[in-house]
Design a protein around this motif. Structure first.
Motif, PDB file in Angstrom:
ATOM      1  N   ALA A 217       0.751  -1.273   0.026  1.00 58.96           N
ATOM      2  CA  ALA A 217      -0.005  -0.040  -0.013  1.00 58.96           C
ATOM      3  C   ALA A 217       0.670   1.176   0.110  1.00 58.96           C
ATOM      4  N   ILE A 218       1.981   1.144   0.727  1.00 61.25           N
ATOM      5  CA  ILE A 218       2.880   2.511   0.968  1.00 61.25           C
ATOM      6  C   ILE A 218       3.455   2.610  -0.432  1.00 61.25           C
ATOM      7  N   LEU A 219       4.049   1.565  -1.275  1.00 61.07           N
ATOM      8  CA  LEU A 219       4.520   1.543  -2.351  1.00 61.07           C
ATOM      9  C   LEU A 219       3.620   2.034  -3.379  1.00 61.07           C
ATOM     10  N   ASN A 220       2.627   1.643  -3.378  1.00 63.37           N
ATOM     11  CA  ASN A 220       1.354   2.324  -4.340  1.00 63.37           C
ATOM     12  C   ASN A 220       1.152   3.797  -4.069  1.00 63.37           C
ATOM     13  N   LYS A 221       1.392   4.132  -3.136  1.00 58.73           N
ATOM     14  CA  LYS A 221       1.133   5.608  -2.760  1.00 58.73           C
ATOM     15  C   LYS A 221       2.247   6.403  -3.284  1.00 58.73           C
ATOM     16  N   PHE A 222       3.437   5.711  -2.936  1.00 60.64           N
ATOM     17  CA  PHE A 222       4.703   6.431  -3.403  1.00 60.64           C
ATOM     18  C   PHE A 222       4.693   6.610  -5.244  1.00 60.64           C
ATOM     19  N   ILE A 223       4.236   5.408  -5.686  1.00 59.15           N
ATOM     20  CA  ILE A 223       4.054   5.510  -7.182  1.00 59.15           C
ATOM     21  C   ILE A 223       2.910   6.935  -7.469  1.00 59.15           C
ATOM     22  N   TYR A 224       1.892   6.743  -6.800  1.00 58.85           N
ATOM     23  CA  TYR A 224       0.915   7.949  -7.132  1.00 58.85           C
ATOM     24  C   TYR A 224       1.595   9.201  -7.056  1.00 58.85           C
ATOM     25  N   TYR A 225       2.402   9.539  -5.866  1.00 64.17           N
ATOM     26  CA  TYR A 225       2.987  10.762  -5.891  1.00 64.17           C
ATOM     27  C   TYR A 225       4.363  11.155  -6.703  1.00 64.17           C
ATOM     28  N   LEU A 226       5.002   9.821  -7.479  1.00 58.22           N
ATOM     29  CA  LEU A 226       5.889   9.995  -8.204  1.00 58.22           C
ATOM     30  C   LEU A 226       5.377  10.510  -9.612  1.00 58.22           C
ATOM     31  N   SER A 227       4.154  10.148  -9.882  1.00 58.88           N
ATOM     32  CA  SER A 227       3.591  10.469 -11.026  1.00 58.88           C
ATOM     33  C   SER A 227       2.980  11.657 -11.128  1.00 58.88           C
ATOM     34  N   GLN A 228       2.860  12.461  -9.888  1.00 59.98           N
ATOM     35  CA  GLN A 228       2.427  13.589 -10.164  1.00 59.98           C
ATOM     36  C   GLN A 228       3.484  14.730 -10.613  1.00 59.98           C
ATOM     37  N   GLU A 229       3.184  15.511 -11.685  1.00 59.94           N
ATOM     38  CA  GLU A 229       4.228  16.367 -11.999  1.00 59.94           C
ATOM     39  C   GLU A 229       4.633  17.600 -11.321  1.00 59.94           C
ATOM     40  N   ASP A 230       3.774  17.888 -10.293  1.00 56.77           N
ATOM     41  CA  ASP A 230       4.075  18.987  -9.547  1.00 56.77           C
ATOM     42  C   ASP A 230       4.467  18.693  -8.063  1.00 56.77           C
ATOM     43  N   PHE A 231       4.717  17.393  -7.748  1.00 54.72           N
ATOM     44  CA  PHE A 231       5.291  16.946  -6.703  1.00 54.72           C
ATOM     45  C   PHE A 231       6.754  16.238  -6.766  1.00 54.72           C
ATOM     46  N   VAL A 239      11.278   5.509  -4.388  1.00 62.46           N
ATOM     47  CA  VAL A 239      10.612   4.128  -4.716  1.00 62.46           C
ATOM     48  C   VAL A 239      11.419   3.021  -4.923  1.00 62.46           C
ATOM     49  N   ASN A 240      12.439   2.922  -5.096  1.00 65.58           N
ATOM     50  CA  ASN A 240      13.405   1.730  -5.467  1.00 65.58           C
ATOM     51  C   ASN A 240      13.796   1.144  -4.170  1.00 65.58           C
ATOM     52  N   LYS A 241      14.010   2.072  -2.849  1.00 65.81           N
ATOM     53  CA  LYS A 241      14.149   1.924  -1.642  1.00 65.81           C
ATOM     54  C   LYS A 241      12.730   1.084  -0.905  1.00 65.81           C
ATOM     55  N   ILE A 243      10.707  -0.383  -2.741  1.00 65.44           N
ATOM     56  CA  ILE A 243      10.627  -1.921  -3.226  1.00 65.44           C
ATOM     57  C   ILE A 243      11.831  -2.734  -2.844  1.00 65.44           C
ATOM     58  N   GLU A 244      12.930  -2.551  -2.383  1.00 63.50           N
ATOM     59  CA  GLU A 244      13.835  -3.191  -1.864  1.00 63.50           C
ATOM     60  C   GLU A 244      13.468  -3.702  -0.414  1.00 63.50           C
ATOM     61  N   ILE A 245      12.608  -2.869   0.423  1.00 63.79           N
ATOM     62  CA  ILE A 245      12.110  -3.283   1.642  1.00 63.79           C
ATOM     63  C   ILE A 245      11.431  -4.533   1.513  1.00 63.79           C
ATOM     64  N   ILE A 246      10.481  -4.240   0.318  1.00 64.09           N
ATOM     65  CA  ILE A 246       9.346  -5.181   0.134  1.00 64.09           C
ATOM     66  C   ILE A 246      10.220  -6.604  -0.120  1.00 64.09           C
ATOM     67  N   LYS A 247      10.942  -6.311  -1.004  1.00 69.14           N
ATOM     68  CA  LYS A 247      11.890  -7.749  -1.205  1.00 69.14           C
ATOM     69  C   LYS A 247      12.694  -8.501  -0.034  1.00 69.14           C
ATOM     70  N   LYS A 278      10.132   8.900 -15.706  1.00 69.03           N
ATOM     71  CA  LYS A 278      10.168   8.851 -13.977  1.00 69.03           C
ATOM     72  C   LYS A 278      10.266   7.232 -13.664  1.00 69.03           C
ATOM     73  N   PHE A 279       9.776   6.569 -14.220  1.00 68.44           N
ATOM     74  CA  PHE A 279       9.490   5.128 -14.031  1.00 68.44           C
ATOM     75  C   PHE A 279      10.602   4.264 -14.597  1.00 68.44           C
ATOM     76  N   GLU A 280      11.463   4.763 -15.454  1.00 69.00           N
ATOM     77  CA  GLU A 280      12.474   4.204 -16.224  1.00 69.00           C
ATOM     78  C   GLU A 280      13.462   3.524 -15.397  1.00 69.00           C
ATOM     79  N   GLY A 281      13.847   4.106 -14.106  1.00 66.85           N
ATOM     80  CA  GLY A 281      14.972   3.686 -13.074  1.00 66.85           C
ATOM     81  C   GLY A 281      14.262   2.825 -12.152  1.00 66.85           C
ATOM     82  N   LEU A 282      13.281   2.510 -12.278  1.00 62.48           N
ATOM     83  CA  LEU A 282      12.663   1.560 -11.073  1.00 62.48           C
ATOM     84  C   LEU A 282      13.072   0.130 -11.569  1.00 62.48           C
ATOM     85  N   SER A 283      13.703  -0.409 -10.059  1.00 65.51           N
ATOM     86  CA  SER A 283      13.898  -1.857 -10.398  1.00 65.51           C
ATOM     87  C   SER A 283      13.114  -2.749  -9.666  1.00 65.51           C
TER      88      SER A 283
END
Length: 284
Positions: A217-231, A239-241, A243-247, A278-283
């Motif tokens: 849920a936290i990751l999804n909210k991170f993704i939402y704000y990452l996609s906002q142009e003015d945030f 976001v990668n951090k 994802i690493e926590i989840i792994k 913005k999503f290109e660098g997500l692993s």
């Protein structure tokens, strides 16, 4: 009666927005006006459209509030919802913020009813979500008043009975600080830190599928704000951090590797890589 007046307020606001109607609409009304039953109605409507007279929303606001005040003692939870409905219609009609303080008092009453009159845990979860959803769309108050109400709502969100519900409510609170009423990236990030702290404590004591869900849920909210142009406070590295926590947490709940929520989230990230840089660098 209450909702009849609400409907009237919305109709009046629509009339104001439609001033300067087209000739075709006037011709259509002229045809209807030939009917005696409609003549007076269309005469008044046309004058209102053309701005020949104005109707103040303030008396209507006071009338609606008085309806609710009379019900508070016997129906507190219903009145909480009605106060929020009054706030919504005020937000639609009070374009000049003339009822700033009055609206602030109405939302404060909703929060007081939530705190003092609602004891059931499930009802608290539902109603704090309702208050949060209402506040995040409001811009008819001063920034200071909105900030005060948002802070109180976020505080109540973090005090729900169960940690699981606390985390989801705090995540939802991020929208209180980044919406029409105010834009504070710092306050949004404070909510994220609190949500992650709650989740870590909860998962470390009970490493199960339900608590693992909170990280997603936290990751999804991170993704939402990452996609906002003015945030700008959330970067690809953040976001990668996450994802690493989840792994890492997956090692304690290996049966969750095929978790539909997680799989769908990763699929969404892959799909966005070709659309948003913005999503290109997500692993993943």
């Amino acid at each position: 009666m209450f909702f009849a007046y609400i409907k009237l307020c919305r109709y009046m606001n629509q009339c104001i927005e439609k001033r300067g109607e087209t000739e075709e609409e006037e011709e259509k009304e002229d045809e209807e006006e030939e009917k005696p039953a409609f003549r007076k109605y269309f005469q008044i409507k046309r004058k209102f459209f053309k701005g020949e007279f104005e109707v103040s929303f303030q008396p209507m606001f006071q009338l609606l509030k008085s309806f609710i005040d009379k019900l508070v003692h016997d129906h507190p939870e219903l009145c909480l919802k009605l106060y929020l409905e009054l706030t919504h219609i005020t937000n639609e009609c009070d374009h000049n913020k003339d009822l700033d303080e009055e609206t602030y008092d109405v939302v404060t009453q909703s929060l007081e009813l939530y705190q003092n009159e609602i004891a059931d845990a499930e009802s608290k979860i539902f109603n704090i979500a309702l208050i949060t959803g209402s506040l995040q769309t409001i811009n008819c108050m001063s920034e200071d008043n909105i900030d005060s109400l948002a802070s109180n709502t976020a505080s109540y969100s973090s005090k729900l009975l169960k940690k699981f519900d606390q985390c989801l409510a705090v995540l939802n609170s991020t929208h209180l600080f980044f919406g029409p009423g105010q834009r504070s990236e710092q306050r949004v990030m404070e909510c994220f830190k609190k949500a992650l702290k709650i989740t870590d404590a909860n998962f470390n004591s009970h490493p199960d599928a339900k608590n693992f869900h909170l990280y997603i849920a936290i990751l999804n909210k991170f993704i939402y704000y990452l996609s906002q142009e003015d945030f700008t406070s959330i970067k690809t590295d953040d976001v990668n951090k996450c994802i690493e926590i989840i792994k890492t947490k997956l090692e304690k709940v290996p049966d969750q590797k095929e978790n539909h929520y997680l799989v769908n989230t990763f699929n969404y990230i892959n799909a966005k890589k070709g659309e948003d840089s913005k999503f290109e660098g997500l692993s993943i």
